[in-house]
Design an enzyme around this catalytic site. Structure first.
Site, PDB file in Angstrom:
ATOM      1  N   LYS B 199      -3.966 -11.939 -10.760  1.00  0.00           N
ATOM      2  CA  LYS B 199      -2.924 -12.502 -11.624  1.00  0.00           C
ATOM      3  C   LYS B 199      -3.090 -14.010 -11.747  1.00  0.00           C
ATOM      4  O   LYS B 199      -3.088 -14.576 -12.825  1.00  0.00           O
ATOM      5  CB  LYS B 199      -1.544 -12.167 -11.053  1.00  0.00           C
ATOM      6  CG  LYS B 199      -0.448 -12.201 -12.101  1.00  0.00           C
ATOM      7  CD  LYS B 199       0.940 -12.142 -11.480  1.00  0.00           C
ATOM      8  CE  LYS B 199       1.203 -10.779 -10.853  1.00  0.00           C
ATOM      9  NZ  LYS B 199       2.519 -10.742 -10.183  1.00  0.00           N
ATOM     10  N   GLU B 205     -10.758 -13.395  -2.069  1.00  0.00           N
ATOM     11  CA  GLU B 205     -11.612 -12.213  -1.936  1.00  0.00           C
ATOM     12  C   GLU B 205     -12.181 -11.813  -3.291  1.00  0.00           C
ATOM     13  O   GLU B 205     -13.371 -11.474  -3.411  1.00  0.00           O
ATOM     14  CB  GLU B 205     -10.812 -11.022  -1.366  1.00  0.00           C
ATOM     15  CG  GLU B 205     -10.472 -11.096   0.107  1.00  0.00           C
ATOM     16  CD  GLU B 205      -9.164 -11.812   0.383  1.00  0.00           C
ATOM     17  OE1 GLU B 205      -8.674 -12.556  -0.516  1.00  0.00           O
ATOM     18  OE2 GLU B 205      -8.633 -11.652   1.488  1.00  0.00           O
ATOM     19  N   GLY B 256       2.357  -7.373  -7.697  1.00  0.00           N
ATOM     20  CA  GLY B 256       1.084  -6.673  -7.467  1.00  0.00           C
ATOM     21  C   GLY B 256       1.265  -5.218  -7.080  1.00  0.00           C
ATOM     22  O   GLY B 256       0.634  -4.328  -7.647  1.00  0.00           O
ATOM     23  N   ARG B 257       2.134  -4.961  -6.098  1.00  0.00           N
ATOM     24  CA  ARG B 257       2.270  -3.593  -5.599  1.00  0.00           C
ATOM     25  C   ARG B 257       3.010  -2.689  -6.575  1.00  0.00           C
ATOM     26  O   ARG B 257       3.086  -1.483  -6.368  1.00  0.00           O
ATOM     27  CB  ARG B 257       2.965  -3.606  -4.240  1.00  0.00           C
ATOM     28  CG  ARG B 257       4.315  -4.306  -4.221  1.00  0.00           C
ATOM     29  CD  ARG B 257       4.751  -4.595  -2.789  1.00  0.00           C
ATOM     30  NE  ARG B 257       5.986  -5.352  -2.677  1.00  0.00           N
ATOM     31  CZ  ARG B 257       6.057  -6.691  -2.688  1.00  0.00           C
ATOM     32  NH1 ARG B 257       4.972  -7.420  -2.843  1.00  0.00           N
ATOM     33  NH2 ARG B 257       7.221  -7.302  -2.546  1.00  0.00           N
ATOM     34  N   GLU B 343       5.277  -3.947   2.253  1.00  0.00           N
ATOM     35  CA  GLU B 343       5.293  -5.306   1.690  1.00  0.00           C
ATOM     36  C   GLU B 343       6.627  -5.589   1.005  1.00  0.00           C
ATOM     37  O   GLU B 343       7.104  -6.720   0.986  1.00  0.00           O
ATOM     38  CB  GLU B 343       4.122  -5.499   0.708  1.00  0.00           C
ATOM     39  CG  GLU B 343       3.875  -6.952   0.327  1.00  0.00           C
ATOM     40  CD  GLU B 343       2.496  -7.192  -0.292  1.00  0.00           C
ATOM     41  OE1 GLU B 343       1.725  -7.989   0.271  1.00  0.00           O
ATOM     42  OE2 GLU B 343       2.187  -6.600  -1.342  1.00  0.00           O
ATOM     43  N   HIS B 374      -4.736  19.127  12.023  1.00  0.00           N
ATOM     44  CA  HIS B 374      -5.829  19.170  12.991  1.00  0.00           C
ATOM     45  C   HIS B 374      -6.077  17.800  13.605  1.00  0.00           C
ATOM     46  O   HIS B 374      -7.122  17.565  14.197  1.00  0.00           O
ATOM     47  CB  HIS B 374      -7.098  19.683  12.321  1.00  0.00           C
ATOM     48  CG  HIS B 374      -6.960  21.086  11.839  1.00  0.00           C
ATOM     49  ND1 HIS B 374      -7.476  22.159  12.516  1.00  0.00           N
ATOM     50  CD2 HIS B 374      -6.306  21.603  10.773  1.00  0.00           C
ATOM     51  CE1 HIS B 374      -7.186  23.275  11.866  1.00  0.00           C
ATOM     52  NE2 HIS B 374      -6.468  22.963  10.797  1.00  0.00           N
ATOM     53  N   LYS B 489      -2.892 -16.912   5.476  1.00  0.00           N
ATOM     54  CA  LYS B 489      -3.762 -17.513   4.462  1.00  0.00           C
ATOM     55  C   LYS B 489      -4.028 -18.974   4.776  1.00  0.00           C
ATOM     56  O   LYS B 489      -5.159 -19.458   4.692  1.00  0.00           O
ATOM     57  CB  LYS B 489      -3.042 -17.434   3.099  1.00  0.00           C
ATOM     58  CG  LYS B 489      -3.776 -16.629   2.048  1.00  0.00           C
ATOM     59  CD  LYS B 489      -3.057 -16.787   0.703  1.00  0.00           C
ATOM     60  CE  LYS B 489      -2.737 -15.437   0.115  1.00  0.00           C
ATOM     61  NZ  LYS B 489      -2.063 -15.534  -1.193  1.00  0.00           N
TER      62      LYS B 489
END
Lengths: 520, 520
Positions: B199, B205, B256-257, B343, B374, B489
């Site tokens: 954005k 990253e 974002g999420r 978040e 399992h 950060k």
């Protein structure tokens, strides 16, 4: 065998838990250097746990009072540890370590050395088999579930950088028919080897998926017998040379979640990275086995990690653990550890069959960093609950591709984030803006290794196997059975009868199950 | 705005929590039928939660006292909900619902309808773009992290059965250079479209990975400008026609999420399943938006689910939630929900900036069933801690491939296991063997849908977005910011300086960071 709650060191630790150290003030470069331990190329950095010398010393006493190291020796020598006293139980030895005891200095006990010889024989068979099929297959599908899926898959994904050329690995586990369908869309069945893994030869999901893939194989004009390999118990219904190209054996002294270094993982790993690579995985695991067995408590990496986990769980009362590898290749490793830990130590009775009056295995979860930083770290830093973290870091990356951007490489950016998170969680931040306040004192530790190659990965796998086993030894629970999965299986059979009856005109008797079917 | 802890219904629920219903005796077919709600082809089955009529009625009161539905209306009409009163904060509207408000009956408020028009314009651009590039690309790499990765990836993986022929989707997220290297090994860059999502246009990253892929693209002899697409804010550093084939826009009123249905997810989904399929995802989400807005509390599926979650979290004091889809296609959906929930609601202050005195968002984790059975179900059934479960079930499978083995299909086996687990967790089992004793009373619920197609998946996505938002509304916290990611950060930047200084001969000042670097 004394109850965990009655051990003198437990009493002492309960007292110490009333005043855990305040990391916001205490964290210094000296502390980081001091609370560290090195072995086999690994470094455990635990200065960011809420401990001091007194607490560490009491934890080491706990290890000794609960006879952690003696029980590890008993396990590796083949004593019957998978057992509940006075009640029907599996009554088995626990010998996954024998699967990699195929180098020098073999365990001297009869049980362990027999198991190691049997493992060695399977490895020889596998080496020959891999030579025999050379050039015939490009793809492997492994069909298995639980321990026959999660461990081998996590290891394969971690070692993609080491695959032999033009080889691809696939996994089908879920009884959901879409799982098999999605894999079958991707492969050329004529060049596909199918490994079917089930110790008993009777696992519902696995047999169903095997039938699905066999049917497709025949439809595509290939003879399944030339493509299917069985990994199973000797003389199980699957041990049948008429139906399989080869059978590789596993034994009841290797539990599913501890079976990644047995033939359960070895066949696919041997195909993917070659037999020599596979041996390196085993060598790494074996070295960690010896370390867990022989290193004194204060320098025993899996035992230290187990003790720090018990401090967080039983004394700081923290109910979950996040395992965060700063390595994309390890993205499914937490899912394997989730099974390994929760199935081993999610227990409510001790080895005498008595319900425990303390907390056993925590909820284990995790995703790789730095990804998690952009996801759930908000809660980790500022949520109302404290989540202890176990970071895994690698000094070097796997592929040689890396790029210096603004004077640092990606690998350096990755490590910067790892170290920064460890510090940030410990020290927090004060601020006049309450939304920029970080309470700190969030315990975490880092296990740092050199580079994620087969040898390191084998050692890492064994590190966690032994961490989990040590915790079970200290709690005096049986980490090697899984009675808790039976009830669901039984009831699933009853619901399945209802579906069957719709076709066969039989009558269902399971009223609760019928109530659900009415919503379909 | 009253504090959660002071609401009369909270007081009442605290009283009721002293005697939660005993499901071992209470679970009957009638109860299963009674505690259920249906809408939009979904059924929520919650008879296996530890509630009764009094508790449900108090929970519905809680929804009304905390003005859950009014806040949902405020959100969807574009009021500034992303805000902390009296302190600097993001001060933004929250309009992810506008991204799919592109059908009839548009929201009438100015803010929401402007946002919807802008979304519609991007969709038109995308439709044209997909036509223009028809035939040029077979593979897509999406570069993004957090919300620019988890949601789109979960949705793509869920819809592989609906991909157009010969299309493959890849994702690079981690700054770990091995992540990019592993993907680059698999694609033909000449036929690869690269979608870069950020954005701000400044995510470390993402820019690092973009550079890595651009470098490889040039090395392979292709002009990056013909392969790279930007999804970013208008006028961000990435909004640059000289470097990208096209730019698609996102806005700061879509977090974002919550961005999977914006261009963040739309470009790759449109390429993967076609524009018409994409519109079906949006239509499903939009229908759930209207349901969340308009349905009364007692039949409002996301609100009911939010309330049951709050019952388990704040009154039964359960710190985690496992989300278990009985669908392999949804295997990464829990990872998306983990971000979405943790978040959003992993917060320690309320909307007035006051530290809360109650628990907010739980730890969210999960893997698909039957696989989990399992793996970690041992702890779920017999661990010392209780883990509430949210199951997701589908009546039909996606692919048509299924096989009747022993008179039942795989899909029927899958559903049998789902229903059996729900019952087993609730009723438990008594036994003379303590290891075969199951305490029961482990709360769970099932969200049942018809078939996992684009329309259902869109609705399922929105269901969880609104469940999370409703919980935030009821707790009166800000579910739409993420200040908790900033400290890590900042410190990562300081550690990175230390690495940089090694090359540029500068001097580092971050002593704690240096302490870690000494272990490299």
């Amino acid at each position: 065998m004394s109850n965990f709650q009655h051990l003198p060191s437990v009493h002492r630790l309960q007292g110490l838990a009333a005043r855990p150290i305040d990391l916001r003030a205490a964290l210094t470069p000296e502390r980081i250097a001091h609370f560290s331990a090195k072995a086999l190329g690994f470094t455990l950095l635990f200065g960011t746990e809420r401990i001091d010398e007194d607490i560490l010393s009491a934890l080491l006493h706990l290890a000794s009072e609960s006879r952690g190291l003696e029980k590890m020796a008993a396990m590796q020598s083949g004593k019957v540890l998978n057992r509940i006293e006075g009640f029907p139980s599996e009554n088995r030895a626990v010998l996954h370590t024998a699967m990699r005891d195929v180098f020098s200095n073999r365990q001297s006990s009869l049980e362990a050395s027999h198991a190691a010889s049997a493992a060695e024989a399977e490895l020889h068979k596998l080496e020959q088999f891999l030579t025999d099929i050379e050039g015939r297959f490009t793809d492997v599908i492994q069909i298995g579930i639980g321990g026959s899926d999660l461990g081998p898959k996590a290891l394969c994904l971690a070692l993609e950088a080491f695959y032999l050329p033009n080889r691809r690995m696939h996994f089908i586990s879920n009884v959901d028919p879409d799982d098999a369908a999605a894999v079958l869309e991707k492969v050329d069945l004529g060049k596909t080897l199918v490994i079917v893994v089930s110790k008993s030869g009777t696992t519902l999901e696995t047999l169903t998926n095997e039938e699905l893939v066999r049917t497709q194989m025949k439809k595509a004009g290939h003879e399944p017998k030339n493509h299917f390999v069985a990994v199973t118990g000797k003389d199980s219904p699957m041990d049948d040379p008429k139906r399989y190209l080869a059978s590789f054996y596993i034994w009841d002294f290797v539990g599913g979640r501890y079976s990644a270094t047995s033939m359960v993982g070895a066949v696919i790993l041997g195909f993917a990275i070659g037999f020599r690579g596979l041996k390196e995985i085993l060598r790494g695991a074996h070295e960690m086995d010896l370390h867990a067995l022989e290193a004194q408590a204060h320098s025993n990496l899996p035992l230290l990690s187990a003790l720090l986990g018990i401090w967080n769980r039983n004394f700081l009362k923290l109910p979950t653990v996040a395992i965060i590898p700063y390595s994309q290749a390890l993205h499914r490793f937490p899912a394997h550890l989730q099974q390994l830990d929760m199935e081993s130590n999610g227990k409510r009775i001790d080895k005498l069959g008595k319900p425990v009056d303390f907390s056993t295995g925590p909820v284990i979860w995790g995703e790789p960093g730095t990804n998690g930083q952009h996801s759930f770290y908000q809660l980790i830093h500022q949520g109302t609950d404290v989540v202890p973290l176990e970071f895994i870091g690698l000094k070097k990356n796997q592929y040689t591709q890396d790029l210096e951007i603004q004077h640092t490489t990606s690998q350096e950016k990755l490590l910067s984030n790892l170290f920064a998170q460890s510090i940030a969680l410990a020290i927090g931040q004060e601020s006049e803006n309450p939304n920029q306040t970080f309470p700190g004192n969030r315990p975490n530790r880092i296990l740092l290794a050199d580079r994620l190659d087969p040898h390191t990965l084998g050692a890492l796998l064994a590190f966690y196997e032994h961490k989990v086993a040590f915790q079970g030894f200290i709690w005096n629970i049986n980490s090697f059975d899984q009675e808790g999965v039976q009830l669901g299986k039984k009831l699933a059979g009853e619901v399945l009868e209802l579906f069957k009856n719709k076709r066969t005109k039989g009558r269902g008797e399971f009223k609760l199950g019928e109530a659900y079917l009415r919503f379909l």
